[in-house]
Design a protein around this motif. Sequence first.
Motif, PDB file in Angstrom:
ATOM      1  N   ALA A  85       1.102  -1.207  -0.046  1.00  0.00           N
ATOM      2  CA  ALA A  85      -0.090   0.437  -0.027  1.00  0.00           C
ATOM      3  C   ALA A  85       0.611   1.467   0.364  1.00  0.00           C
ATOM      4  O   ALA A  85       1.725   1.298   0.231  1.00  0.00           O
ATOM      5  CB  ALA A  85      -1.367   0.322   0.885  1.00  0.00           C
ATOM      6  N   THR A  86       0.140   2.251  -0.282  1.00  0.00           N
ATOM      7  CA  THR A  86       0.798   3.833  -0.403  1.00  0.00           C
ATOM      8  C   THR A  86       0.408   4.771   0.440  1.00  0.00           C
ATOM      9  O   THR A  86      -1.009   4.325   1.121  1.00  0.00           O
ATOM     10  CB  THR A  86       0.605   4.546  -1.684  1.00  0.00           C
ATOM     11  OG1 THR A  86       0.004   4.367  -2.325  1.00  0.00           O
ATOM     12  CG2 THR A  86       1.961   2.708  -2.703  1.00  0.00           C
ATOM     13  N   GLU A  87       0.502   5.630   1.070  1.00  0.00           N
ATOM     14  CA  GLU A  87      -0.523   6.800   1.182  1.00  0.00           C
ATOM     15  C   GLU A  87      -1.231   6.903   0.146  1.00  0.00           C
ATOM     16  O   GLU A  87      -2.270   7.990   1.142  1.00  0.00           O
ATOM     17  CB  GLU A  87       0.501   7.834   1.608  1.00  0.00           C
ATOM     18  CG  GLU A  87       1.032   8.649   0.361  1.00  0.00           C
ATOM     19  CD  GLU A  87       2.546   8.430  -0.264  1.00  0.00           C
ATOM     20  OE1 GLU A  87       3.455   9.232  -0.014  1.00  0.00           O
ATOM     21  OE2 GLU A  87       2.916   7.326   0.261  1.00  0.00           O
ATOM     22  N   GLU A  88      -1.970   7.008  -0.985  1.00  0.00           N
ATOM     23  CA  GLU A  88      -2.493   7.212  -1.256  1.00  0.00           C
ATOM     24  C   GLU A  88      -3.622   6.162  -1.817  1.00  0.00           C
ATOM     25  O   GLU A  88      -2.907   4.851  -2.500  1.00  0.00           O
ATOM     26  CB  GLU A  88      -2.189   7.695  -3.248  1.00  0.00           C
ATOM     27  CG  GLU A  88      -1.314   9.075  -2.985  1.00  0.00           C
ATOM     28  CD  GLU A  88      -1.185   9.802  -4.252  1.00  0.00           C
ATOM     29  OE1 GLU A  88      -2.118   9.323  -4.938  1.00  0.00           O
ATOM     30  OE2 GLU A  88       0.056  10.003  -4.531  1.00  0.00           O
ATOM     31  N   PRO A  89      -4.493   5.970  -1.269  1.00  0.00           N
ATOM     32  CA  PRO A  89      -5.209   4.330  -1.041  1.00  0.00           C
ATOM     33  C   PRO A  89      -5.881   4.016  -2.749  1.00  0.00           C
ATOM     34  O   PRO A  89      -6.123   2.916  -2.921  1.00  0.00           O
ATOM     35  CB  PRO A  89      -6.119   4.979  -0.939  1.00  0.00           C
ATOM     36  CG  PRO A  89      -7.188   6.166  -0.945  1.00  0.00           C
ATOM     37  CD  PRO A  89      -5.489   7.141  -0.677  1.00  0.00           C
ATOM     38  N   ASP A  90      -5.500   4.912  -3.805  1.00  0.00           N
ATOM     39  CA  ASP A  90      -5.869   4.662  -5.315  1.00  0.00           C
ATOM     40  C   ASP A  90      -4.291   3.814  -5.929  1.00  0.00           C
ATOM     41  O   ASP A  90      -4.287   2.571  -6.991  1.00  0.00           O
ATOM     42  CB  ASP A  90      -6.447   5.752  -6.504  1.00  0.00           C
ATOM     43  CG  ASP A  90      -5.893   6.288  -6.212  1.00  0.00           C
ATOM     44  OD1 ASP A  90      -5.236   7.188  -5.027  1.00  0.00           O
ATOM     45  OD2 ASP A  90      -6.085   7.575  -7.133  1.00  0.00           O
ATOM     46  N   LYS A  91      -3.889   4.217  -4.943  1.00  0.00           N
ATOM     47  CA  LYS A  91      -1.765   3.502  -5.761  1.00  0.00           C
ATOM     48  C   LYS A  91      -1.380   2.854  -4.650  1.00  0.00           C
ATOM     49  O   LYS A  91      -1.251   2.376  -3.403  1.00  0.00           O
ATOM     50  CB  LYS A  91      -0.839   4.111  -6.244  1.00  0.00           C
ATOM     51  CG  LYS A  91      -1.535   5.973  -6.931  1.00  0.00           C
ATOM     52  CD  LYS A  91      -0.970   7.106  -6.624  1.00  0.00           C
ATOM     53  CE  LYS A  91      -1.371   7.965  -8.255  1.00  0.00           C
ATOM     54  NZ  LYS A  91      -2.581   8.596  -7.794  1.00  0.00           N
ATOM     55  N   VAL A  92      -0.378   1.843  -5.528  1.00  0.00           N
ATOM     56  CA  VAL A  92       0.483   0.649  -4.567  1.00  0.00           C
ATOM     57  C   VAL A  92       1.358   1.037  -5.508  1.00  0.00           C
ATOM     58  O   VAL A  92       1.774   1.226  -6.551  1.00  0.00           O
ATOM     59  CB  VAL A  92      -0.507  -0.598  -4.707  1.00  0.00           C
ATOM     60  CG1 VAL A  92      -1.501  -1.104  -4.307  1.00  0.00           C
ATOM     61  CG2 VAL A  92      -0.339  -1.319  -6.175  1.00  0.00           C
ATOM     62  N   VAL A  93       2.662   0.024  -4.245  1.00  0.00           N
ATOM     63  CA  VAL A  93       3.704  -0.253  -5.246  1.00  0.00           C
ATOM     64  C   VAL A  93       4.469  -1.735  -5.609  1.00  0.00           C
ATOM     65  O   VAL A  93       3.923  -2.060  -3.962  1.00  0.00           O
ATOM     66  CB  VAL A  93       4.936   0.174  -4.156  1.00  0.00           C
ATOM     67  CG1 VAL A  93       6.158  -0.028  -4.628  1.00  0.00           C
ATOM     68  CG2 VAL A  93       5.312   2.090  -4.013  1.00  0.00           C
TER      69      VAL A  93
END
Length: 236
Positions: free
Chosen positions: A17-25
Motif C-alpha cells: 500500500a501507499t499513502e494514496e489509497p488508489d496506488k500501490v508499489v
Amino acid sequence: MEKGKKLYEGKAKIIYATEEPDKVVIYFKDDTTAFDGIKKEQIAGKGVINNTISSLIFELLQKRGIPTHYIKKLSDREMLAYRVEIIPVEVVVRNYAAGSFTRRYGIPEGTKLEKPLVETFWKNDELHDPLVCNEHIELLKLADLEDVKKMKEMALVVNEVLKDFFAERNIILVDFKLEFGKTPDGRLVLADEISPDSCRLWDAKTMKKLDKDVFRYDLGSLEEAYKEVLKRLENK
C-alpha cells in the motif's frame, strides 16, 4: 512514494500500500518458480530485469492507447501502479504452438498458427489454472462476459504491438499471458507484468529460448537469457 503495509505476496512480486489509497508499489522479487511452484530457485537480479522490461513495455503500450495499471518505475525493483482488483481470468495469446497447447493438441512445438489464438484460463493455483470458455466463466461467475470480450480484444491489440516490437529486435513472440484488473472507478486495465516470465520469446535466427522455459527445462542460464532480452529492448 512511501511503501506502506504489505497487501499481497505472490510467487514473483510483493504488493505494498501507499499513502494514496488508489496506488500501490509493486516489488519484483528474484524468486523463480515453475510447474505450479514445485520447482523453485532464486535467480540473482531477475526482479530488476523483469521490472525494467515490464516498465518499458507498459510505457510502449500506453503510448499506443492501451490502458494499464502502470504509473512509473520507482527504482530498480519497484513500480508504482494503480490499485486494481484482479479479474481471475488470464488471457493467453498464441502465435506459435508451444507449452500446454502442444501437449493438449499434439501440434509440434514451433508450428506457426494461421492466426493468433486467444485462450482464457481460470487463475486458480489449486486447480492448476484450468482452460475455461465463456460458458465456464459465466457459470462460475469469474467475470462479466462483456469484460472478457474487451480483454480478448485488448489482448489481440497488445499482440500486434508486441509482435512488431520484438520482431524489430530479432525476437519471435511465441505466446504470452495477460492479466487484467478493475480500478476503484471501474476502469478495465492491463495489470500484473509483461516480461520473459509471462511471455515465450525465441531468438528469430537460432530459435534459442529466451524466457522462463530456460529455467523450466534446464536449458542454460536464465539470468543470461533475460539479460539478452533486456539488452535488445534497450539498445534498439
